[in-house]
Design an enzyme around this catalytic site. Sequence first.
Site, PDB file in Angstrom:
ATOM      1  N   LYS A 126      26.442 -63.216  58.686  1.00  0.00           N
ATOM      2  CA  LYS A 126      26.136 -62.093  59.465  1.00  0.00           C
ATOM      3  C   LYS A 126      26.754 -60.829  58.770  1.00  0.00           C
ATOM      4  O   LYS A 126      25.923 -59.653  58.733  1.00  0.00           O
ATOM      5  CB  LYS A 126      26.693 -62.225  60.656  1.00  0.00           C
ATOM      6  CG  LYS A 126      25.638 -63.193  61.370  1.00  0.00           C
ATOM      7  CD  LYS A 126      26.185 -63.313  62.904  1.00  0.00           C
ATOM      8  CE  LYS A 126      25.233 -64.220  63.630  1.00  0.00           C
ATOM      9  NZ  LYS A 126      25.830 -64.556  64.887  1.00  0.00           N
ATOM     10  N   LYS A 209      15.587 -68.924  55.825  1.00  0.00           N
ATOM     11  CA  LYS A 209      15.483 -69.303  57.161  1.00  0.00           C
ATOM     12  C   LYS A 209      14.875 -68.369  58.161  1.00  0.00           C
ATOM     13  O   LYS A 209      15.201 -67.190  58.132  1.00  0.00           O
ATOM     14  CB  LYS A 209      17.116 -69.585  57.609  1.00  0.00           C
ATOM     15  CG  LYS A 209      17.256 -69.899  58.811  1.00  0.00           C
ATOM     16  CD  LYS A 209      18.655 -70.026  59.408  1.00  0.00           C
ATOM     17  CE  LYS A 209      18.848 -68.890  60.261  1.00  0.00           C
ATOM     18  NZ  LYS A 209      20.119 -68.953  61.235  1.00  0.00           N
ATOM     19  N   LYS A 212      16.093 -63.632  63.358  1.00  0.00           N
ATOM     20  CA  LYS A 212      16.112 -62.087  63.603  1.00  0.00           C
ATOM     21  C   LYS A 212      16.675 -61.088  62.785  1.00  0.00           C
ATOM     22  O   LYS A 212      16.247 -60.336  62.589  1.00  0.00           O
ATOM     23  CB  LYS A 212      16.739 -61.980  65.003  1.00  0.00           C
ATOM     24  CG  LYS A 212      16.063 -62.631  66.257  1.00  0.00           C
ATOM     25  CD  LYS A 212      16.935 -62.662  67.424  1.00  0.00           C
ATOM     26  CE  LYS A 212      17.303 -64.156  67.811  1.00  0.00           C
ATOM     27  NZ  LYS A 212      17.852 -64.379  68.998  1.00  0.00           N
TER      28      LYS A 212
HETATM   29  P1  AMP Z   1      20.115 -67.922  67.999  1.00  0.00           P
HETATM   30  O1  AMP Z   1      18.702 -67.065  68.011  1.00  0.00           O
HETATM   31  O2  AMP Z   1      20.866 -67.519  66.614  1.00  0.00           O
HETATM   32  O3  AMP Z   1      20.846 -67.591  69.097  1.00  0.00           O
HETATM   33  O4  AMP Z   1      19.592 -69.323  68.128  1.00  0.00           O
HETATM   34  C1  AMP Z   1      19.286 -70.188  68.980  1.00  0.00           C
HETATM   35  C2  AMP Z   1      18.963 -71.538  68.629  1.00  0.00           C
HETATM   36  O5  AMP Z   1      17.703 -71.711  67.574  1.00  0.00           O
HETATM   37  C3  AMP Z   1      19.930 -72.267  67.844  1.00  0.00           C
HETATM   38  O6  AMP Z   1      20.139 -73.673  68.253  1.00  0.00           O
HETATM   39  C4  AMP Z   1      19.638 -72.220  66.587  1.00  0.00           C
HETATM   40  O7  AMP Z   1      20.255 -73.357  65.783  1.00  0.00           O
HETATM   41  C5  AMP Z   1      18.208 -72.243  66.515  1.00  0.00           C
HETATM   42  N1  AMP Z   1      17.681 -71.730  65.360  1.00  0.00           N
HETATM   43  C6  AMP Z   1      17.689 -70.273  65.075  1.00  0.00           C
HETATM   44  N2  AMP Z   1      16.717 -70.043  63.849  1.00  0.00           N
HETATM   45  C7  AMP Z   1      16.265 -71.215  63.539  1.00  0.00           C
HETATM   46  C8  AMP Z   1      15.535 -71.804  62.141  1.00  0.00           C
HETATM   47  N3  AMP Z   1      14.929 -70.480  61.644  1.00  0.00           N
HETATM   48  N4  AMP Z   1      15.228 -73.094  62.317  1.00  0.00           N
HETATM   49  C9  AMP Z   1      15.742 -73.898  63.105  1.00  0.00           C
HETATM   50  N5  AMP Z   1      16.553 -73.506  64.178  1.00  0.00           N
HETATM   51  C10 AMP Z   1      16.769 -72.295  64.510  1.00  0.00           C
END
Ligand code: AMP
Length: 345
Positions: A126, A209, A212
């Site tokens: 990050k 990956k 956002k």
């Molecule tokens: P976040 O948006 O970082 O709060 O992520 C929320 C959930 O989505 C978490 O369990 C992450 O591991 C999953 N996640 C986010 N981006 C990915 C991705 N590109 N592939 C798989 N899982 C994801």
Amino acid sequence: MPDANVETVRDPQPQRVLSGIQPSGVIHLGNYFGAIAQHMALQHEFPGECFYFIADYHALTTVRDAEALRSNVFDVALTYLACGLDPDKALLFRQSDIPEVTELTWLLATVTNMGLLERAVSFKDKAEAGIKRSTGLFFYPVLMAADILLYQSTMVPVGKDQIQHVEMTQDMATYFNEAYAKGAEQPLLRRPEYRLSKAPYVPGVDGRKMSKSYGNTLPLFASGKQLKKAVGAVVTDSTALGEPLTVEGNNVYALLELFCEADELAEIRGYFEAGRRGDDPFGYGHAKQLLAAKISEHFADARERREHYQAHPEEVEAVLQRSAERARAIARETLDACKRACGLL
Ligand code: AMP
Ligand code: TRP
């Protein structure tokens, strides 16, 4: 992943699934296939309770606009309800509605060494992506551990990027138990296990990956022109129409894989490898059309439910509040037990 925690017959405490998602922008296909899809499945399959929450305290590490945060929180709640969260089967609450979590964060921080946090890959990623290196961002995994341990959660369904955080949580539970409840019959804080979905790593439109912070996401609920534009951004090579398309490392194919069963995928693979569908040439334009149709179809029912909840924000708020009440009762119990153990009560 083995379902290590699905059933432990001798454990008298309830099994509990818990997961959180940050309200830091539009929910994307990575969130859906990495996390939300298994959250929805678990509410029907898991023999214990399911707790899902919107990590708004965490989002403060990146969102600095009160209106945007409120709107993102509502959007995550809408997305969960649209994707099929059943309020009779699972809780959906705002992290900040249970302020006890910040108190447990502090207790955990006092038994956690700097070295553990310094190893966090997400902090480095990050910071490299340009996010302000606040102490909150550095502290993020302790708050996440508190989220998990506060509800004595046993299973944490997440995407691959969160494994390290769950492992740190296991360590923090052990440090706390060792410090304050050594040799106790029941551990003060239960050690959770993570659980990965079938698609724990979803690539973004540029093949990195989907995230956002990289600006390479595809949304769940776009349709028509907006969807066409989003899918149009998927990066492809310059293979001419009618020539075979390489499947390995192909972004469009990797995204199509998320939506197709084995038979259909084999058929699509055939189009790619031949550069033809039947008598007609098949190129990236066609592959992208196929992907847009898949996205639109997969989320058609969810889009309708979303419209319903969008028009009835009071129903959304009622779910959040009812869930918070239940979650808070458990949070209090854990926090009080921890405070007693430390000598604070
Ligand atoms: P976040 O948006 O970082 O709060 O992520 C929320 C959930 O989505 C978490 O369990 C992450 O591991 C999953 N996640 C986010 N981006 C990915 C991705 N590109 N592939 C798989 N899982 C994801
Ligand atoms: N850190 C997680 C993410 O970015 C969100 C999160 C916060 C979480 N607390 C949690 C996930 C507890 C699982 C359990 O995706």
